[in-house]
Design a protein around this motif. Structure first.
Motif, short mmCIF file in Angstrom:
data_model
loop_
_atom_site.label_atom_id
_atom_site.label_comp_id
_atom_site.label_asym_id
_atom_site.label_seq_id
_atom_site.Cartn_x
_atom_site.Cartn_y
_atom_site.Cartn_z
N PRO A 35 39.48 44.14 46.76
CA PRO A 35 38.31 44.69 47.62
C PRO A 35 37.63 43.97 46.30
O PRO A 35 37.44 44.20 45.77
CB PRO A 35 38.97 46.25 47.11
N TYR A 37 33.01 44.19 46.23
CA TYR A 37 31.78 45.09 46.56
C TYR A 37 30.35 43.94 46.61
O TYR A 37 30.85 43.66 45.22
CB TYR A 37 31.78 46.58 45.92
N GLY A 64 29.19 50.71 44.24
CA GLY A 64 30.15 49.43 44.60
C GLY A 64 31.41 50.52 43.26
O GLY A 64 32.62 50.51 44.44
N ASN A 68 34.95 51.06 45.43
CA ASN A 68 36.17 50.34 44.71
C ASN A 68 37.02 51.32 44.67
O ASN A 68 38.34 51.34 44.65
CB ASN A 68 35.18 49.35 43.80
N ALA A 71 39.08 53.02 47.64
CA ALA A 71 40.29 51.43 47.52
C ALA A 71 40.62 51.35 47.16
O ALA A 71 42.76 51.24 47.36
CB ALA A 71 39.27 50.04 47.52
N PRO A 84 39.93 46.09 42.37
CA PRO A 84 39.13 45.91 42.88
C PRO A 84 37.86 45.13 41.97
O PRO A 84 38.21 44.98 40.23
CB PRO A 84 38.84 47.32 42.88
N ARG A 85 37.00 44.25 42.28
CA ARG A 85 35.62 43.52 41.94
C ARG A 85 34.37 44.06 42.35
O ARG A 85 34.36 44.89 43.62
CB ARG A 85 35.69 41.80 41.74
N VAL A 86 33.64 44.47 41.66
CA VAL A 86 31.94 43.90 42.26
C VAL A 86 31.46 43.10 41.86
O VAL A 86 31.07 42.65 40.48
CB VAL A 86 30.70 45.55 41.42
#
Length: 157
Positions: A35, A37, A64, A68, A71, A84-86
């Protein structure tokens, strides 16, 4: 078939629907899911007295992290791996679509699943479309999930 799936998310209902589709595909193929953001600090008001872009930036990073975390909880519930990454757009012209492309390329994504709001006419002209911009520059397959799609039909490239 798919080993690495990227799913841009922004906290909207449309991106949540796209994420659920990406999650289902990742589960079915045993693929990793990221995921993503993207923080894009608007320059509007930058010249206004007292405007502090760091406040907006911090709030977007916090949002974010929250999106995340949600998610990741769904991924863990469904036994789907990935992290997950931002990421943040560059003030030197790197928009959201190009930020998604950068991550997709760095991670060698096999598929990008993203929502589209389906704007038409003047609203599309004024607001633009991240999904459309990304679709034009993508270097891997893209699955677009339209807003409010209750039939389960999707548009794919």
């Amino acid at each position: 078939m798919y080993q690495r799936i990227l799913a841009p998310i922004d906290g909207s209902e449309t991106s949540a629907r796209a994420f659920e589709t990406a999650l289902r595909i990742a589960r079915e193929f045993g693929a990793q899911l990221v995921p993503l953001y993207v923080v894009d600090v608007p320059l509007v008001g930058a010249d206004a007295p007292g405007y502090d872009p760091s406040i907006v930036r911090d709030a977007l990073f916090e949002e974010g992290a929250h999106v995340n975390a949600d998610a990741l909880a769904k991924m863990q519930r469904d036994g789907v791996s990935g992290a997950p990454r931002v990421v943040e757009t560059s003030p030197l012209g790197d928009d959201i679509a190009h930020s998604i492309l950068r991550v997709a390329n760095e991670w060698s994504a096999d598929l990008v699943v993203m929502g589209t709001h389906g704007r038409r006419g003047f609203r599309r002209l004024m607001l633009g479309s991240v999904a459309e911009r990304f679709l034009r520059i993508a270097s891997c397959p893209v699955l677009l999930i339209p807003a409010g799609d209750t039939t389960g039909q999707t548009a794919a490239r």
